[in-house]
Design a protein around this motif. Structure first.
Motif, PDB file in Angstrom:
ATOM      1  N   LEU A 173       0.838  -1.208   0.000  1.00 44.13           N
ATOM      2  CA  LEU A 173       0.000   0.000   0.000  1.00 44.13           C
ATOM      3  C   LEU A 173       0.879   1.267   0.000  1.00 44.13           C
ATOM      4  O   LEU A 173       0.540   2.254  -0.659  1.00 44.13           O
ATOM      5  N   ALA A 174       2.004   1.208   0.714  1.00 48.49           N
ATOM      6  CA  ALA A 174       2.915   2.368   0.732  1.00 48.49           C
ATOM      7  C   ALA A 174       3.409   2.684  -0.679  1.00 48.49           C
ATOM      8  O   ALA A 174       3.656   3.847  -1.017  1.00 48.49           O
ATOM      9  N   SER A 175       3.514   1.648  -1.532  1.00 47.73           N
ATOM     10  CA  SER A 175       3.981   1.858  -2.910  1.00 47.73           C
ATOM     11  C   SER A 175       2.961   2.610  -3.744  1.00 47.73           C
ATOM     12  O   SER A 175       3.271   3.055  -4.855  1.00 47.73           O
ATOM     13  N   GLY A 176       1.756   2.756  -3.237  1.00 51.05           N
ATOM     14  CA  GLY A 176       0.738   3.536  -3.939  1.00 51.05           C
ATOM     15  C   GLY A 176       1.181   4.973  -4.178  1.00 51.05           C
ATOM     16  O   GLY A 176       0.651   5.652  -5.057  1.00 51.05           O
ATOM     17  N   VAL A 177       2.182   5.416  -3.414  1.00 46.29           N
ATOM     18  CA  VAL A 177       2.708   6.775  -3.610  1.00 46.29           C
ATOM     19  C   VAL A 177       3.268   6.935  -5.029  1.00 46.29           C
ATOM     20  O   VAL A 177       3.353   8.050  -5.541  1.00 46.29           O
ATOM     21  N   MET A 178       3.594   5.806  -5.683  1.00 45.31           N
ATOM     22  CA  MET A 178       4.186   5.867  -7.027  1.00 45.31           C
ATOM     23  C   MET A 178       3.174   6.216  -8.109  1.00 45.31           C
ATOM     24  O   MET A 178       3.545   6.514  -9.235  1.00 45.31           O
ATOM     25  N   PHE A 179       1.869   6.158  -7.765  1.00 42.18           N
ATOM     26  CA  PHE A 179       0.881   6.520  -8.787  1.00 42.18           C
ATOM     27  C   PHE A 179      -0.189   7.483  -8.262  1.00 42.18           C
ATOM     28  O   PHE A 179      -1.291   7.558  -8.769  1.00 42.18           O
ATOM     29  N   GLU A 180       0.216   8.214  -7.220  1.00 42.85           N
ATOM     30  CA  GLU A 180      -0.613   9.344  -6.771  1.00 42.85           C
ATOM     31  C   GLU A 180      -0.259  10.574  -7.619  1.00 42.85           C
ATOM     32  O   GLU A 180       0.807  10.610  -8.215  1.00 42.85           O
ATOM     33  N   PRO A 181      -1.119  11.639  -7.581  1.00 37.41           N
ATOM     34  CA  PRO A 181      -0.625  12.913  -8.095  1.00 37.41           C
ATOM     35  C   PRO A 181       0.390  13.479  -7.101  1.00 37.41           C
ATOM     36  O   PRO A 181       0.197  13.288  -5.896  1.00 37.41           O
ATOM     37  N   PRO A 182       1.482  14.141  -7.481  1.00 40.17           N
ATOM     38  CA  PRO A 182       1.936  14.338  -8.849  1.00 40.17           C
ATOM     39  C   PRO A 182       3.050  13.329  -9.167  1.00 40.17           C
ATOM     40  O   PRO A 182       4.170  13.458  -8.661  1.00 40.17           O
ATOM     41  N   THR A 183       2.752  12.348  -9.985  1.00 37.12           N
ATOM     42  CA  THR A 183       3.779  11.396 -10.433  1.00 37.12           C
ATOM     43  C   THR A 183       3.654  11.257 -11.945  1.00 37.12           C
ATOM     44  O   THR A 183       2.660  11.683 -12.539  1.00 37.12           O
ATOM     45  N   ASP A 184       4.659  10.621 -12.567  1.00 39.70           N
ATOM     46  CA  ASP A 184       4.622  10.430 -14.024  1.00 39.70           C
ATOM     47  C   ASP A 184       3.465   9.511 -14.417  1.00 39.70           C
ATOM     48  O   ASP A 184       2.896   9.631 -15.502  1.00 39.70           O
ATOM     49  N   ILE A 185       3.129   8.564 -13.543  1.00 38.56           N
ATOM     50  CA  ILE A 185       2.081   7.591 -13.879  1.00 38.56           C
ATOM     51  C   ILE A 185       0.700   8.242 -13.865  1.00 38.56           C
ATOM     52  O   ILE A 185      -0.161   7.922 -14.686  1.00 38.56           O
ATOM     53  N   PHE A 186       0.508   9.195 -12.958  1.00 39.51           N
ATOM     54  CA  PHE A 186      -0.815   9.786 -12.785  1.00 39.51           C
ATOM     55  C   PHE A 186      -1.263  10.466 -14.087  1.00 39.51           C
ATOM     56  O   PHE A 186      -0.594  11.365 -14.597  1.00 39.51           O
ATOM     57  N   GLY A 187      -2.367   9.985 -14.646  1.00 37.89           N
ATOM     58  CA  GLY A 187      -2.908  10.568 -15.879  1.00 37.89           C
ATOM     59  C   GLY A 187      -2.128  10.227 -17.129  1.00 37.89           C
ATOM     60  O   GLY A 187      -2.270  10.883 -18.159  1.00 37.89           O
ATOM     61  N   SER A 188      -1.302   9.155 -17.083  1.00 37.01           N
ATOM     62  CA  SER A 188      -0.403   8.877 -18.214  1.00 37.01           C
ATOM     63  C   SER A 188      -1.034   8.059 -19.328  1.00 37.01           C
ATOM     64  O   SER A 188      -0.452   7.943 -20.406  1.00 37.01           O
ATOM     65  N   ASP A 189      -2.176   7.432 -19.102  1.00 35.86           N
ATOM     66  CA  ASP A 189      -2.808   6.564 -20.123  1.00 35.86           C
ATOM     67  C   ASP A 189      -1.841   5.493 -20.615  1.00 35.86           C
ATOM     68  O   ASP A 189      -1.786   5.188 -21.812  1.00 35.86           O
ATOM     69  N   ALA A 190      -1.055   4.907 -19.730  1.00 33.50           N
ATOM     70  CA  ALA A 190       0.002   3.975 -20.137  1.00 33.50           C
ATOM     71  C   ALA A 190      -0.527   2.559 -20.330  1.00 33.50           C
ATOM     72  O   ALA A 190      -1.523   2.163 -19.722  1.00 33.50           O
ATOM     73  N   THR A 191       0.177   1.802 -21.175  1.00 29.30           N
ATOM     74  CA  THR A 191      -0.092   0.365 -21.266  1.00 29.30           C
ATOM     75  C   THR A 191       0.504  -0.301 -20.025  1.00 29.30           C
ATOM     76  O   THR A 191       1.299   0.304 -19.294  1.00 29.30           O
ATOM     77  N   ALA A 192       0.173  -1.580 -19.832  1.00 27.98           N
ATOM     78  CA  ALA A 192       0.708  -2.297 -18.669  1.00 27.98           C
ATOM     79  C   ALA A 192       2.236  -2.332 -18.709  1.00 27.98           C
ATOM     80  O   ALA A 192       2.897  -2.147 -17.683  1.00 27.98           O
TER      81      ALA A 192
END
Ligand SMILES: NC(=O)c1ccc[n+]([C@@H]2O[C@H](COP(=O)([O-])OP(=O)(O)OC[C@H]3O[C@@H](n4cnc5c(N)ncnc54)[C@H](OP(=O)(O)O)[C@@H]3O)[C@@H](O)[C@H]2O)c1
Length: 219
Positions: A173-192
């Motif tokens: 759960l702590a790793s969730g920080v990697m896809f919170e705002p503001p991160t590169d993943i947030f809003g990135s529309d990325a493939t898996a």
């Protein structure tokens, strides 16, 4: 923490409760129904008991209002945190903007006894509306799943998969920080695959360095 591989398959839940019937709650309800899942929604003012009794309960309310969640009804429940700290909506909240703690950990501490997994939060409503596709579709996007129990992550991964996205196991759960705002993943529309690469790159990203410094992990 044990490992939940992305390809470990379990069945998707049969019932999903959604707390919050705004933009995100509405689209998640539609995707779940399209997947053949029974959906029970509760907005503010509704009795949340039926929604909280579902196999999985998704939190889709403004994060700044997490203390209004019915903690006693969620005790022991598998809860998916789809919420983000968004200052325009939530106001200035230093308690939700501390890089030492992911916001899902803050929610989990309030929902003492609930099994909290973070998912769906880094996709925009537009992405959820328009980019849900069946398994194997070339335009299928990835969604990260973080939680402390591998079995719970597998159930949520199955839900994400049934609702049209490729789940990517992000660990604790702590790793969730990697896809919170503001991160590169947030809003990135990325493939898996792109998502896995971004998760691996996180410690070297701008936000990753801020988090590492705040947590005393900087090398
Ligand atoms: N918008 C996005 O693109 C997006 C994408 C991913 C995740 N998220 C996150 O998802 C969450 C919801 O965003 P949204 O855009 O859907 O917000 P929204 O349109 O404002 O909807 C929030 C809904 O939650 C309801 N609510 C508030 N407290 C509640 C409670 N205790 N129990 C049940 N319902 C409650 C609100 O009801 P009232 O209006 O009656 O108060 C409202 O209907 C936020 O945390 C956001 O950061 C947003």
């Amino acid at each position: 923490m044990d490992d939940a591989r992305d390809d470990d398959q379990v069945a998707a839940p049969r019932t999903v409760g959604i707390l919050g019937a705004g933009r995100v709650g509405a689209v998640l309800a539609r995707l779940a129904r399209d997947a053949g899942i029974e959906v029970r929604t509760a907005s503010s003012g509704d009795d949340p008991a039926a929604a909280c009794g579902a196999d999985v309960v998704i939190l889709a309310i403004p994060l700044g209002r997490y203390r209004t969640l019915p903690a006693s009804l969620l005790e022991g429940r598998l809860v998916v945190d789809a919420m983000n700290y968004w200052w325009e909506l939530d106001g200035a909240r230093p308690d939700l903007d501390d890089p030492r703690t992911s916001t899902s950990e803050t929610v989990a501490a309030f929902l003492d006894g609930a099994r909290v997994v973070k998912a769906f939060n880094h996709a925009s409503v537009w992405e959820l509306e328009n980019l849900a596709h069946p398994v194997g579709h070339p335009d299928r996007r990835g969604l990260a799943v973080a939680g402390d129990d591998a079995g719970d992550r597998r159930v949520v991964a199955a839900l994400v998969g049934a609702m049209g996205f490729d789940p990517v196991d992000a660990g604790s759960l702590a790793s969730g920080v990697m896809f919170e705002p503001p991160t590169d993943i947030f809003g990135s529309d990325a493939t898996a695959e792109e998502l896995r690469e971004m998760l691996a790159r996180f410690p070297r990203s701008q936000r990753g360095r801020v988090v590492a410094r705040a947590r005393g992990e900087a090398g």
